[in-house]
Scaffold this active site. Sequence first.
Site, short mmCIF file in Angstrom:
data_model
loop_
_atom_site.label_atom_id
_atom_site.label_comp_id
_atom_site.label_asym_id
_atom_site.label_seq_id
_atom_site.Cartn_x
_atom_site.Cartn_y
_atom_site.Cartn_z
N SER A 131 3.56 47.64 0.40
CA SER A 131 3.17 49.00 0.03
C SER A 131 3.13 49.09 -1.48
O SER A 131 3.96 48.48 -2.16
CB SER A 131 4.17 50.01 0.57
OG SER A 131 3.92 51.29 0.01
N TYR A 154 13.35 51.83 0.89
CA TYR A 154 12.02 51.38 1.31
C TYR A 154 11.30 50.69 0.14
O TYR A 154 10.74 49.60 0.30
CB TYR A 154 11.20 52.59 1.79
CG TYR A 154 9.82 52.24 2.30
CD1 TYR A 154 9.65 51.67 3.57
CD2 TYR A 154 8.68 52.47 1.53
CE1 TYR A 154 8.39 51.35 4.05
CE2 TYR A 154 7.41 52.16 2.00
CZ TYR A 154 7.27 51.60 3.27
OH TYR A 154 6.01 51.28 3.73
P1 NAP Z 1 4.53 52.80 12.72
O1 NAP Z 1 3.39 53.48 13.35
O2 NAP Z 1 5.87 53.46 12.72
O3 NAP Z 1 4.63 51.35 13.35
C1 NAP Z 1 5.67 50.49 13.03
C2 NAP Z 1 5.65 49.34 14.00
O4 NAP Z 1 6.74 48.47 13.68
C3 NAP Z 1 5.84 49.80 15.45
O5 NAP Z 1 5.03 48.99 16.27
C4 NAP Z 1 7.31 49.50 15.70
O6 NAP Z 1 7.60 49.24 17.06
C5 NAP Z 1 7.46 48.24 14.88
N1 NAP Z 1 8.84 47.91 14.62
C6 NAP Z 1 9.80 48.64 14.02
N2 NAP Z 1 10.97 47.97 14.01
C7 NAP Z 1 10.72 46.78 14.62
C8 NAP Z 1 11.51 45.65 14.91
N3 NAP Z 1 12.83 45.61 14.62
N4 NAP Z 1 10.93 44.59 15.53
C9 NAP Z 1 9.63 44.62 15.85
N5 NAP Z 1 8.82 45.67 15.62
C10 NAP Z 1 9.38 46.73 15.00
O7 NAP Z 1 4.26 52.51 11.16
P2 NAP Z 1 3.01 51.87 10.40
O8 NAP Z 1 2.61 52.81 9.35
O9 NAP Z 1 1.99 51.37 11.37
O10 NAP Z 1 3.73 50.64 9.68
C11 NAP Z 1 3.25 49.31 9.75
C12 NAP Z 1 3.49 48.66 8.39
O11 NAP Z 1 2.68 49.30 7.39
C13 NAP Z 1 4.93 48.76 7.90
O12 NAP Z 1 5.34 47.53 7.33
C14 NAP Z 1 4.85 49.82 6.80
O13 NAP Z 1 5.86 49.69 5.83
C15 NAP Z 1 3.46 49.54 6.24
N6 NAP Z 1 2.88 50.61 5.47
C16 NAP Z 1 2.59 51.79 6.06
C17 NAP Z 1 2.07 52.83 5.29
C18 NAP Z 1 1.76 54.17 5.88
O14 NAP Z 1 1.34 55.07 5.14
N7 NAP Z 1 1.93 54.37 7.18
C19 NAP Z 1 1.82 52.64 3.92
C20 NAP Z 1 2.11 51.39 3.36
C21 NAP Z 1 2.64 50.39 4.15
P3 NAP Z 1 8.01 50.41 18.11
O15 NAP Z 1 6.74 50.81 18.77
O16 NAP Z 1 8.96 49.71 19.02
O17 NAP Z 1 8.66 51.51 17.33
#
Ligand code: NAP
Length: 235
Positions: A131, A154
């Site tokens: 990020s 984070y």
């Molecule tokens: P999200 O919708 O909350 O999805 C997160 C995913 O990670 C879910 O599939 C969750 O599984 C899984 N997860 C969490 N803990 C885990 C574990 N211990 N083992 C395996 N899987 C696990 O969030 P997202 O936005 O898609 O995030 C994906 C990535 O993008 C992250 O690394 C985040 O930091 C990055 N990111 C996101 C944003 C944003 O604006 N959203 C911006 C920059 C970077 P469950 O279904 O079981 O909960």
Amino acid sequence: MTIAFITGASKGLGYATAARLSDAGVHVVIGARDASRGEAAAAALGAEGVVCDVTDDLSVRAAAEAVRARHGRVDILVNNAGILPEAFGADGVDAFRETFATNLFGAVATTEAFLPLLRESPAGRIVNVSSTMGSLADQSDPASGYYGLIVPAYQASKAALNSVTVGWSKALADTPIKVNAVCPGWVQTDLGGPDNRAAAPTPPEAAAEIVTRLALLDKDGPTGGFFDVAGRVRW
Ligand code: NAP
């Protein structure tokens, strides 16, 4: 056929990346900590599901073993699983421990377990989903849109993930494996708390473009870099 393994692909950006890679003809293995959520995601995409809780070393090693048994190698590893507990009220050192367990140690454990499979590939690619919030340059620049955002656990976890991206790229420089970090932008997912989906500008399907681009790099592509959809991101 190109084989990809994506952590945290049950929903959000990981799922959208799985869909994009599947559309590009890649055979995707969905890593999910919950078996039924993983199976549902895999079924929706015609992909494969493997249980993988990145905070559990045994689970990570079993996932790598399952992929080895079925495919013998992996061409693309996307370290996508991530959490932002501070958006849900976590604070202090507990927030750091919880966040690092998934965002940093989870990515490290997964990469360690899958590296032997990536070495079997003629063109291994590791994409660390980071990020811009982990960019020290942005955090300390008053002109940055991220300047006012203070979620230190984070931000530190993503800065650390950026650092290991550089370290791994150098350690693997004598192999075909390329390692890069990406920022997908601010994405409409559950990561940032209950209001995040409504507030964020970017749908996961669009945000997955930069992840997919780095996953499908050709042999002349960069390694050890940090990218968003517009190009290089400052460290
Ligand atoms: P999200 O919708 O909350 O999805 C997160 C995913 O990670 C879910 O599939 C969750 O599984 C899984 N997860 C969490 N803990 C885990 C574990 N211990 N083992 C395996 N899987 C696990 O969030 P997202 O936005 O898609 O995030 C994906 C990535 O993008 C992250 O690394 C985040 O930091 C990055 N990111 C996101 C944003 C944003 O604006 N959203 C911006 C920059 C970077 P469950 O279904 O079981 O909960």
